[in-house]
Write a protein that holds these residues in place. Structure first.
Motif, short mmCIF file in Angstrom:
data_model
loop_
_atom_site.label_atom_id
_atom_site.label_comp_id
_atom_site.label_asym_id
_atom_site.label_seq_id
_atom_site.Cartn_x
_atom_site.Cartn_y
_atom_site.Cartn_z
N LEU A 1 0.82 -1.21 0.00
CA LEU A 1 0.00 0.00 0.00
C LEU A 1 0.86 1.27 0.00
CD1 LEU A 1 -2.71 -1.06 2.63
CD2 LEU A 1 -2.93 -1.03 0.14
N GLY A 2 1.97 1.25 0.75
CA GLY A 2 2.78 2.45 0.89
C GLY A 2 3.91 2.58 -0.11
N MET A 3 4.53 1.45 -0.46
CA MET A 3 5.71 1.49 -1.34
C MET A 3 5.47 0.82 -2.68
SD MET A 3 9.19 1.09 0.92
CE MET A 3 8.69 -0.20 2.05
N GLY A 4 4.22 0.50 -3.01
CA GLY A 4 3.92 -0.12 -4.28
C GLY A 4 4.22 0.80 -5.46
N THR A 5 4.34 0.22 -6.63
CA THR A 5 4.66 1.00 -7.83
C THR A 5 3.64 2.09 -8.10
OG1 THR A 5 5.68 -0.99 -8.76
CG2 THR A 5 5.26 0.83 -10.27
N GLY A 6 2.37 1.82 -7.79
CA GLY A 6 1.33 2.81 -8.03
C GLY A 6 1.32 3.93 -7.00
N SER A 7 1.92 3.68 -5.84
CA SER A 7 1.91 4.68 -4.77
C SER A 7 3.07 5.65 -4.87
CB SER A 7 1.95 3.98 -3.40
OG SER A 7 0.81 3.17 -3.23
N GLN A 8 4.15 5.23 -5.47
CA GLN A 8 5.32 6.11 -5.55
C GLN A 8 5.15 7.16 -6.64
OE1 GLN A 8 8.47 3.25 -7.15
NE2 GLN A 8 8.86 5.06 -8.40
N PRO A 9 5.82 8.30 -6.52
CA PRO A 9 5.80 9.29 -7.60
C PRO A 9 6.52 8.74 -8.82
CG PRO A 9 6.58 10.24 -5.52
CD PRO A 9 6.58 8.76 -5.34
N SER A 10 6.26 9.34 -9.97
CA SER A 10 7.04 9.04 -11.16
C SER A 10 8.28 9.93 -11.15
CB SER A 10 6.22 9.33 -12.42
OG SER A 10 7.04 9.23 -13.57
N TRP A 11 9.45 9.29 -11.20
CA TRP A 11 10.70 10.04 -11.14
C TRP A 11 11.36 10.17 -12.51
CZ3 TRP A 11 10.52 12.45 -6.85
CH2 TRP A 11 10.16 11.84 -5.63
N TRP A 12 10.66 9.82 -13.57
CA TRP A 12 11.27 9.82 -14.91
C TRP A 12 11.86 11.18 -15.29
CZ3 TRP A 12 12.40 5.77 -17.93
CH2 TRP A 12 11.79 4.54 -17.66
N GLU A 13 11.15 12.26 -14.94
CA GLU A 13 11.61 13.59 -15.36
C GLU A 13 12.88 14.02 -14.64
OE1 GLU A 13 8.46 16.39 -14.96
OE2 GLU A 13 7.20 15.46 -16.51
N THR A 14 13.24 13.34 -13.56
CA THR A 14 14.45 13.71 -12.83
C THR A 14 15.70 13.07 -13.42
OG1 THR A 14 14.49 11.86 -11.22
CG2 THR A 14 13.04 13.74 -10.73
N LEU A 15 15.56 12.03 -14.24
CA LEU A 15 16.71 11.25 -14.70
C LEU A 15 17.80 12.09 -15.37
CD1 LEU A 15 15.04 7.98 -16.08
CD2 LEU A 15 15.72 8.55 -13.74
N PRO A 16 17.45 13.06 -16.23
CA PRO A 16 18.50 13.85 -16.89
C PRO A 16 19.32 14.70 -15.93
CG PRO A 16 16.43 14.00 -18.10
CD PRO A 16 16.12 13.36 -16.79
N THR A 17 18.85 14.87 -14.70
CA THR A 17 19.57 15.71 -13.73
C THR A 17 20.57 14.91 -12.90
OG1 THR A 17 17.98 15.41 -11.89
CG2 THR A 17 17.49 17.13 -13.53
N TRP A 18 20.56 13.59 -13.02
CA TRP A 18 21.45 12.76 -12.21
C TRP A 18 22.90 12.95 -12.65
CZ3 TRP A 18 18.88 7.24 -11.66
CH2 TRP A 18 17.62 7.38 -11.06
N SER A 19 23.78 13.16 -11.71
CA SER A 19 25.20 13.34 -12.03
C SER A 19 26.03 12.11 -11.69
CB SER A 19 25.75 14.57 -11.28
OG SER A 19 25.61 14.39 -9.87
N PHE A 20 25.47 11.20 -10.91
CA PHE A 20 26.23 10.03 -10.47
C PHE A 20 26.13 8.91 -11.52
CE2 PHE A 20 22.30 10.84 -8.14
CZ PHE A 20 21.46 9.88 -8.67
N PRO A 21 27.21 8.13 -11.72
CA PRO A 21 27.16 6.99 -12.63
C PRO A 21 26.07 6.01 -12.20
CG PRO A 21 29.41 7.48 -12.01
CD PRO A 21 28.54 8.30 -11.11
N THR A 22 25.29 5.54 -13.16
CA THR A 22 24.16 4.64 -12.87
C THR A 22 24.23 3.42 -13.77
OG1 THR A 22 22.76 6.52 -12.23
CG2 THR A 22 21.66 4.45 -12.79
#
Length: 274
Positions: free
Chosen positions: A190-211
Motif C-alpha cells: 500500500l505504501g511502497m507499491g509501484t502505483g503509490s510512488q511518484p514518477s521520477w522519470w523527469e528527474t533522470l536527466p539531472t542525475w550526475s552520479f554513474p548509474t
C-alpha cells in the motif's frame, strides 16, 4: 543491530571494508537476500531489512510506509552511521527506493546500481489502476496469511525462471520469505507499491552520479525500462544479463556479484563484461 529511525526499529547488518555500499532488497525479501554474493564484494556493506520486512518493525499505519518516508529513514541511517556518501544497490522494490533516495538526497550517492526496477509509472491512470491491484493483493495477504501468499507469489509469471533453480536454492528463498508477516507485507504494497510512488522519470536527466541498470534477458519488460533509463541518465549504462530473469542476483549470483564489484571499482571495466 537494531537502529531507531524516525520511531521505527530497523534491523541493520554490516560486513566487509572499503567504500560504503547500501543494499536494498525487494518485496518479500530481507538482508539474507544478499548473503550469497557478499564474499565477492570489496565494499563496506550496509544491509537493512526494509520497513515491514525481516526483523524490522511493521507499523500498523500504511502511511508510514510511504516510499519518500522510507528514503528519509535511509538518510537518517547514514547520519547515525557517520557515512557522508555511499554507493547504493537496489533490487525491484528496493530499486525503486534507491531511485527515490537518489532523487531526494543526490549528494549522498556516489554510484547507483539498479536491478530489475523502475522510476515509476508515468501516467496518473496507470498509477491509479496499479494502486487498486496492489490494494486487492494487500487484502489477500491479510485474509489468507503469509504461507498462502508466498505460494502464490513464487508462482507468478515474474518468477517463472526461478523454477529452474536447484531445489535447495528455491527452498532457501521460500524460507526467507516466510519470515515476513502479514501486516508488513500488506502495508508495504500500500505504501511502497509501484502505483503509490511518484514518477521520477523527469528527474533522470539531472542525475550526475554513474548509474548501472541490470536486467535479465528473459525479463523483457525491465530490459525495455533499463534501456530507457540508461538513455536518459547522463552517466547511465544498461546491461542485459544472459540466462537470467527478474532476480539476477539469485539466478546468476557470481556474475551479478562480479559486475557489481567491477562497476563500483571502475566504471570502464563494466564495458568489458558485456
Amino acid at each position: 543491530m537494531k537502529i531507531n529511525l524516525n520511531d521505527v526499529m530497523y534491523n541493520v547488518e554490516q560486513s566487509g571494508s572499503g567504500f560504503p555500499l547500501l543494499l536494498l532488497h525487494g518485496f518479500t525479501g530481507s538482508i539474507e537476500t544478499w548473503y550469497p554474493f557478499l564474499p565477492i564484494l570489496k565494499s563496506q556493506n550496509i544491509m537493512i531489512d526494509l520497513l515491514g520486512h525481516g526483523k524490522t518493525e511493521s507499523p500498523s499505519d500504511s502511511n508510514r510506509y510511504d516510499i519518500q518516508k522510507a528514503a528519509e529513514d535511509l538518510n537518517l541511517l547514514l547520519d547515525q552511521l557517520d557515512i557522508e556518501k555511499t554507493d547504493v544497490l537496489g533490487y525491484s522494490m528496493g530499486g525503486r527506493l534507491a531511485i527515490t533516495f537518489a532523487v531526494l538526497f543526490p549528494n549522498r550517492v556516489r554510484k547507483l546500481i539498479l536491478e530489475s526496477t523502475t522510476p515509476g509509472l508515468k501516467r496518473d491512470f496507470d498509477r491509479k489502476e496499479r494502486r487498486e491491484r496492489d490494494a486487492k493483493l494487500a487484502n489477500k495477504i491479510l485474509s489468507e496469511g503469509v504461507e498462502a501468499f508466498v505460494r502464490y507469489w513464487e508462482n507468478i509469471p515474474l518468477f517463472q525462471t526461478q523454477l529452474n533453480l536447484p531445489d535447495q536454492v528455491r527452498e532457501r528463498i521460500r524460507n526467507q520469505r516466510m519470515q515476513n508477516n502479514c501486516m508488513g507485507l500488506s502495508n508495504s504494497l500500500l505504501g511502497m507499491g509501484t502505483g503509490s510512488q511518484p514518477s521520477w522519470w523527469e528527474t533522470l536527466p539531472t542525475w550526475s552520479f554513474p548509474t548501472l541498470f541490470l536486467a535479465g534477458e528473459w525479463d523483457e519488460k525491465f530490459c525495455k525500462i533499463g534501456i530507457e533509463v540508461a538513455s536518459a541518465v547522463p552517466n547511465g549504462l544498461f546491461m542485459k544479463i544472459k540466462n537470467a530473469g527478474h532476480a539476477i542476483h539469485v539466478e546468476e549470483t557470481e556474475k551479478f556479484g562480479t559486475i557489481v564489484s567491477e562497476f563500483l571499482s571502475n566504471d570502464k571495466v563494466v564495458e568489458k563484461l558485456k
